[in-house]
Design an enzyme around this catalytic site. Structure first.
Site, mmCIF file in Angstrom:
data_model
loop_
_atom_site.group_PDB
_atom_site.id
_atom_site.type_symbol
_atom_site.label_atom_id
_atom_site.label_comp_id
_atom_site.label_asym_id
_atom_site.label_seq_id
_atom_site.Cartn_x
_atom_site.Cartn_y
_atom_site.Cartn_z
ATOM 1 N N GLY A 14 -44.218 -1.480 -32.024
ATOM 2 C CA GLY A 14 -43.012 -0.667 -32.133
ATOM 3 C C GLY A 14 -41.951 -1.034 -31.106
ATOM 4 O O GLY A 14 -42.002 -2.095 -30.466
ATOM 5 N N ASN A 44 -44.282 4.018 -35.473
ATOM 6 C CA ASN A 44 -43.578 5.295 -35.594
ATOM 7 C C ASN A 44 -42.089 5.125 -35.306
ATOM 8 O O ASN A 44 -41.244 5.747 -35.946
ATOM 9 C CB ASN A 44 -44.157 6.322 -34.615
ATOM 10 C CG ASN A 44 -45.545 6.741 -35.044
ATOM 11 O OD1 ASN A 44 -45.859 6.724 -36.229
ATOM 12 N ND2 ASN A 44 -46.370 7.098 -34.084
ATOM 13 N N GLN A 49 -35.947 8.704 -37.899
ATOM 14 C CA GLN A 49 -34.751 9.002 -38.712
ATOM 15 C C GLN A 49 -33.559 9.433 -37.859
ATOM 16 O O GLN A 49 -32.438 9.011 -38.072
ATOM 17 C CB GLN A 49 -35.044 10.153 -39.683
ATOM 18 C CG GLN A 49 -36.055 9.866 -40.746
ATOM 19 C CD GLN A 49 -36.364 11.115 -41.572
ATOM 20 O OE1 GLN A 49 -35.926 12.216 -41.256
ATOM 21 N NE2 GLN A 49 -37.136 10.942 -42.620
ATOM 22 N N GLY A 50 -33.850 10.335 -36.917
ATOM 23 C CA GLY A 50 -32.795 11.085 -36.232
ATOM 24 C C GLY A 50 -31.790 10.219 -35.513
ATOM 25 O O GLY A 50 -30.632 10.092 -35.913
ATOM 26 N N GLY A 51 -32.242 9.571 -34.445
ATOM 27 C CA GLY A 51 -31.322 8.741 -33.708
ATOM 28 C C GLY A 51 -31.810 8.459 -32.315
ATOM 29 O O GLY A 51 -32.980 8.660 -31.993
ATOM 30 N N ARG A 266 -37.310 22.430 -30.697
ATOM 31 C CA ARG A 266 -38.347 22.250 -31.716
ATOM 32 C C ARG A 266 -39.569 23.136 -31.536
ATOM 33 O O ARG A 266 -40.170 23.581 -32.499
ATOM 34 C CB ARG A 266 -38.841 20.820 -31.571
ATOM 35 C CG ARG A 266 -38.677 20.034 -32.763
ATOM 36 C CD ARG A 266 -38.912 18.626 -32.421
ATOM 37 N NE ARG A 266 -37.706 17.903 -32.748
ATOM 38 C CZ ARG A 266 -37.606 16.603 -32.701
ATOM 39 N NH1 ARG A 266 -38.633 15.882 -32.308
ATOM 40 N NH2 ARG A 266 -36.488 16.020 -33.025
ATOM 41 N N GLU A 345 -44.706 5.981 -26.648
ATOM 42 C CA GLU A 345 -45.407 7.226 -26.970
ATOM 43 C C GLU A 345 -46.849 7.281 -26.460
ATOM 44 O O GLU A 345 -47.377 8.370 -26.218
ATOM 45 C CB GLU A 345 -45.370 7.470 -28.491
ATOM 46 C CG GLU A 345 -45.769 8.879 -28.862
ATOM 47 C CD GLU A 345 -45.686 9.164 -30.356
ATOM 48 O OE1 GLU A 345 -45.099 8.351 -31.097
ATOM 49 O OE2 GLU A 345 -46.218 10.202 -30.769
ATOM 50 N N SER A 361 -36.956 9.894 -27.569
ATOM 51 C CA SER A 361 -38.135 9.007 -27.562
ATOM 52 C C SER A 361 -37.777 7.547 -27.833
ATOM 53 O O SER A 361 -38.396 6.656 -27.258
ATOM 54 C CB SER A 361 -39.196 9.489 -28.534
ATOM 55 O OG SER A 361 -38.634 9.657 -29.793
ATOM 56 N N LEU A 362 -36.786 7.290 -28.680
ATOM 57 C CA LEU A 362 -36.394 5.883 -28.859
ATOM 58 C C LEU A 362 -35.803 5.364 -27.550
ATOM 59 O O LEU A 362 -36.020 4.223 -27.151
ATOM 60 C CB LEU A 362 -35.388 5.727 -30.008
ATOM 61 C CG LEU A 362 -35.892 6.019 -31.428
ATOM 62 C CD1 LEU A 362 -34.806 5.725 -32.460
ATOM 63 C CD2 LEU A 362 -37.140 5.235 -31.772
#
Ligand code: SIN
Length: 481
Positions: A14, A44, A49-51, A266, A345, A361-362
């Protein structure tokens, strides 16, 4: 057994692994192994998706990003590490733009909003395909370097000598190294409901612990409140950032009364959705207010079309999404075992505290992958293993029976160590798992439950129905062999 030597060995397909790999120097020999037998990296991070969050908007600042991260982390963030994340993160994003990476634009760069962010700072690419775009971009950069890819090897053993990592065995290949980087993802797949399409199931965490590497904060599993019911398909929080909201089958907008409303963090939204489901209500994401749905969220749109679902009202449920806990690392991405690093992660630096801020996280993968890569390249030469000594070294195996009932383990984790926990249920789950086959999955699951039992408070993603208060003193859970 065949033998190879590399200056640096990276395990992970990843963004964190690729980001470590591109730090490889001309005179260094680096190898990148994928844990699973898969030709292209689809980790993952690939599916994100988010950014990616970074304070590059003119109204924004790294101080604001720092404060939002600390606030979401519920008292458990390591402030020094968060500072590195937001500062280096901003630099990395600007570097990426210079290198030609294209974030979506609306007069410059367009910024999205997600839960817990006080500013619009989420950058996206090709709508909801940031993970695919970033990972592919990094893969291209890595392919320009002197890197050996081993996409079809399965990790069998980690070999250590005293307090130092020595080698890893993949299938029938013994690989010695000067430095090793674990970048192999989290353990959310241990839950029956999870958003991880990747196949990593936390086995690396078990191997690391058995080899004497410390793990931290395993009880903090982050649940995402919105996946399409019974599919594990993620519905990005960005949908709520752009006007979608939660509603039950009585037409009640139950998040309206809660601080932060639909964009509460969240941990809060997942508990609220769970409570609705416990009351036998159906919960929907109403997306009627989203403009240009198809263009802005192409992957989600396609999935809904495939499933013949109405994008305006989608029935949802929460699922395990991101493992906050993992291999304990310091500011330099080092573990406590000499020559061994971790990033992304599978690691735990304390950057997310008890609840990860969306889209951090990205950024973590990019920043700490690079730190791990840089430091790993500077590791001193490891003495080669003498063939006749190999049997005297400590080896941790990655083995399990092929008929192991993994879905049962996932069900037990979801039922007994899920979004809402208590002593009684956690103990029941632990007893049941202890009766299963002993392998790296059950070993890690037991450690997660034991960590959850020991944290007698509600903090961030760890919601205890029997200990609803947060303790004054925030402490990490560190596990040693
Ligand atoms: C999402 O798109 O909602 C997930 C983003 C994240 O996990 O940070």
């Amino acid at each position: 057994m065949e033998k190879e030597f590399f200056d640096s060995v990276i395990i992970g397909r990843g963004l964190a692994g690729l980001s470590s790999a591109i730090e490889s120097k001309e005179n260094k020999n680096t190898a990148l192994f994928f844990l699973e037998k898969e030709k292209e990296p689809k980790a993952n991070s690939f599916n994100a998706q988010g950014g990616i969050a970074a304070a590059i908007n003119s109204n924004d600042s790294v101080e604001k990003h720092f404060n939002d991260t600390i606030k979401a982390g519920a008292g458990l963030c390591n402030q020094k590490i968060v500072k590195i994340l937001v500062e280096k993160g901003k630099e990395k994003i600007l570097e990426l733009i210079d290198l030609g990476f294209e974030f979506d634009k609306e007069n410059g760069v367009s910024f999205g909003l997600e839960a817990g962010h006080s500013e619009k700072r989420i950058l996206h690419s090709k709508g909801d395909n940031i993970g695919r775009e970033l990972t592919s971009f990094y893969l291209k950069l890595a392919k320009e370097k002197n890197i050996h890819f081993f996409p079809e090897k399965k990790l069998n053993e980690l070999i250590i000598q005293k307090d130092s990592g020595k080698a890893v065995v993949f299938d029938d290949l013994l690989v010695e190294f000067n430095s090793l980087i674990f970048a192999s993802g989290g353990y959310s797949s241990l839950y029956s409901k999870n958003t991880n399409k990747g196949k990593t199931k936390g086995e690396v965490n078990s191997i690391a612990l058995k080899a004497g590497i410390e793990l931290m904060d395993l009880e903090f599993e982050q649940f995402h409140p919105t996946t399409i019911k019974e599919t594990n398909f993620l519905l990005s929080e960005t949908l709520r950032g752009e006007g979608a909201f939660l509603v039950n089958d009585l037409n009640e907008k139950f998040m309206e009364k809660i601080s932060g409303k639909d964009l509460a963090t969240r941990d809060v939204v997942s508990v609220k959705v769970t409570e609705e489901i416990e009351k036998k209500r159906k919960v929907f994401l109403d997306c009627t207010k989203i403009k240009n749905f198809e263009e802005r969220f192409p992957s989600i749109y396609l999935k809904l079309k495939e499933m013949k679902l109405n994008p305006e009202l989608i029935e949802i449920e929460p699922a395990a999404h991101y493992s906050i806990g993992g291999i304990k690392i310091d500011l330099n991405s080092r573990t406590n075992l000499k020559n061994v690093f971790a990033a992304g992660e599978c690691s735990c630096s304390g950057v997310h505290g008890a609840n990860r801020l969306a889209s951090n996280s990205l950024l973590e993968a990019v920043v700490f992958g690079s730190i791990a890569g840089k430091n790993a390249m500077q590791t001193k030469k490891n003495e080669k293993i003498k063939t006749e000594k190999i049997n005297e070294l400590i080896k941790t195996k990655n083995s399990f029976n092929s008929n192991f009932d993994f879905p049962l383990l996932q069900k037990l984790m979801w039922n007994y160590c899920g979004i809402k926990r208590n002593e009684n249920e956690l103990q029941k789950g632990l007893t049941k798992i202890k009766k299963m086959e002993k392998n790296n999955y059950t070993f890690l699951a037991e450690k997660i439950i034991e960590s959850a039992l020991n944290r007698k408070e509600t903090r961030g993603t760890h919601f205890r129905t029997d200990f609803s208060e947060i303790k004054e003193k925030a402490e990490h859970t560190v596990i040693r062999k």
